[in-house]
Design a protein around this motif. Structure first.
Motif, PDB file in Angstrom:
ATOM      1  N   ASP A   1       0.817  -1.217   0.000  1.00 48.52           N
ATOM      2  CA  ASP A   1       0.000   0.000   0.000  1.00 48.52           C
ATOM      3  C   ASP A   1       0.853   1.270   0.000  1.00 48.52           C
ATOM      4  O   ASP A   1       0.336   2.367   0.109  1.00 48.52           O
ATOM      5  CB  ASP A   1      -0.971  -0.005   1.180  1.00 48.52           C
ATOM      6  CG  ASP A   1      -0.278  -0.005   2.531  1.00 48.52           C
ATOM      7  OD1 ASP A   1       0.980   0.022   2.584  1.00 48.52           O
ATOM      8  OD2 ASP A   1      -0.989  -0.042   3.548  1.00 48.52           O
ATOM      9  N   GLY A   2       2.177   1.108  -0.114  1.00 52.49           N
ATOM     10  CA  GLY A   2       3.073   2.259  -0.167  1.00 52.49           C
ATOM     11  C   GLY A   2       3.602   2.701   1.181  1.00 52.49           C
ATOM     12  O   GLY A   2       4.464   3.567   1.258  1.00 52.49           O
ATOM     13  N   THR A   3       3.098   2.109   2.263  1.00 50.17           N
ATOM     14  CA  THR A   3       3.590   2.441   3.600  1.00 50.17           C
ATOM     15  C   THR A   3       3.813   1.156   4.392  1.00 50.17           C
ATOM     16  O   THR A   3       3.193   0.128   4.111  1.00 50.17           O
ATOM     17  CB  THR A   3       2.603   3.313   4.391  1.00 50.17           C
ATOM     18  OG1 THR A   3       1.381   2.587   4.550  1.00 50.17           O
ATOM     19  CG2 THR A   3       2.328   4.630   3.682  1.00 50.17           C
ATOM     20  N   ILE A   4       4.692   1.248   5.364  1.00 54.40           N
ATOM     21  CA  ILE A   4       4.952   0.107   6.234  1.00 54.40           C
ATOM     22  C   ILE A   4       4.965   0.617   7.660  1.00 54.40           C
ATOM     23  O   ILE A   4       5.884   1.331   8.053  1.00 54.40           O
ATOM     24  CB  ILE A   4       6.313  -0.529   5.923  1.00 54.40           C
ATOM     25  CG1 ILE A   4       6.396  -0.910   4.448  1.00 54.40           C
ATOM     26  CG2 ILE A   4       6.543  -1.765   6.792  1.00 54.40           C
ATOM     27  CD1 ILE A   4       7.748  -0.775   3.880  1.00 54.40           C
ATOM     28  N   ASP A   5       3.924   0.279   8.402  1.00 59.15           N
ATOM     29  CA  ASP A   5       3.933   0.712   9.793  1.00 59.15           C
ATOM     30  C   ASP A   5       4.691  -0.318  10.626  1.00 59.15           C
ATOM     31  O   ASP A   5       4.838  -1.476  10.224  1.00 59.15           O
ATOM     32  CB  ASP A   5       2.516   0.961  10.316  1.00 59.15           C
ATOM     33  CG  ASP A   5       1.647  -0.263  10.320  1.00 59.15           C
ATOM     34  OD1 ASP A   5       2.036  -1.262  10.954  1.00 59.15           O
ATOM     35  OD2 ASP A   5       0.562  -0.230   9.717  1.00 59.15           O
ATOM     36  N   PRO A   6       5.219   0.096  11.778  1.00 59.19           N
ATOM     37  CA  PRO A   6       6.040  -0.801  12.597  1.00 59.19           C
ATOM     38  C   PRO A   6       5.339  -2.113  12.973  1.00 59.19           C
ATOM     39  O   PRO A   6       5.979  -3.164  13.003  1.00 59.19           O
ATOM     40  CB  PRO A   6       6.341   0.030  13.843  1.00 59.19           C
ATOM     41  CG  PRO A   6       6.243   1.447  13.384  1.00 59.19           C
ATOM     42  CD  PRO A   6       5.173   1.450  12.339  1.00 59.19           C
ATOM     43  N   SER A   7       4.031  -2.069  13.221  1.00 61.63           N
ATOM     44  CA  SER A   7       3.342  -3.304  13.597  1.00 61.63           C
ATOM     45  C   SER A   7       3.288  -4.278  12.418  1.00 61.63           C
ATOM     46  O   SER A   7       3.426  -5.490  12.596  1.00 61.63           O
ATOM     47  CB  SER A   7       1.936  -3.010  14.120  1.00 61.63           C
ATOM     48  OG  SER A   7       1.117  -2.501  13.092  1.00 61.63           O
ATOM     49  N   GLU A   8       3.102  -3.751  11.208  1.00 63.46           N
ATOM     50  CA  GLU A   8       3.087  -4.608  10.025  1.00 63.46           C
ATOM     51  C   GLU A   8       4.464  -5.211   9.786  1.00 63.46           C
ATOM     52  O   GLU A   8       4.600  -6.394   9.462  1.00 63.46           O
ATOM     53  CB  GLU A   8       2.648  -3.797   8.801  1.00 63.46           C
ATOM     54  CG  GLU A   8       2.487  -4.632   7.560  1.00 63.46           C
ATOM     55  CD  GLU A   8       1.876  -3.848   6.401  1.00 63.46           C
ATOM     56  OE1 GLU A   8       1.263  -4.498   5.550  1.00 63.46           O
ATOM     57  OE2 GLU A   8       2.001  -2.613   6.359  1.00 63.46           O
TER      58      GLU A   8
END
Length: 151
Positions: free
Chosen positions: A45-52
């Motif tokens: 999705d173009g972003t990577i959050d720390p939890s993912e």
């Protein structure tokens, strides 16, 4: 059957297929392509959050097929691909797809890489459209028909 159940069943089936081929999946190119597709799916999705990032790292560490390789080596490669994707997603995606494409001449490894992408994408029960799209692009990089995997 609900979509959620079909995704879960498909991911489990693919994981069982991967385990059956575990002894054939030990090359460095397979290791690199596997980490590349994991990063691509995580960043779909173009972003990577720390939890993912943590969730995918845990899936990698617990994946029986990937236990052919040292966990710290897998983590380093996964993080490297994620760094490329977060620095410039479009340019990073080109580099990551090139890495995935290196297993194209080994059909068993190529299909296993796609299966790992699907397992990672479906692990949360929601193999969403953006994740499906990047796995489909990986199919094209490997010269595999996406409909072989219902993509």
């Amino acid at each position: 059957m609900a979509l959620w159940d079909r995704i879960k069943d498909s991911a489990q089936t693919m994981q069982h297929q991967l385990i059956a081929k575990k002894n054939d999946l030990k090359s460095g190119a397979f290791r690199d392509a596997s980490m590349a597709i994991c990063a691509l799916v995580a960043a779909a999705d173009g972003t990577i959050d720390p939890s993912e990032r943590r969730r995918v790292a845990q899936l990698i560490a617990s994946n029986e097929v990937l236990q052919n390789f040292a966990a710290d080596d897998l983590q380093r490669r996964f993080d490297g691909y994620l760094d490329k994707l977060t620095a410039d997603f479009d340019f990073g995606k080109v580099a990551v797809l090139q890495e995935i494409g290196k297993v194209q001449k080994k059909p068993a490894e190529a299909r296993a890489v796609i299966q790992i992408g699907i397992v990672i994408g479906g692990a949360d029960g929601d193999f969403d459209k953006t994740e499906q799209a990047v796995v489909r692009e990986a199919c094209f990089a490997l010269d595999i028909a996406p409909d072989e995997f219902d993509l």
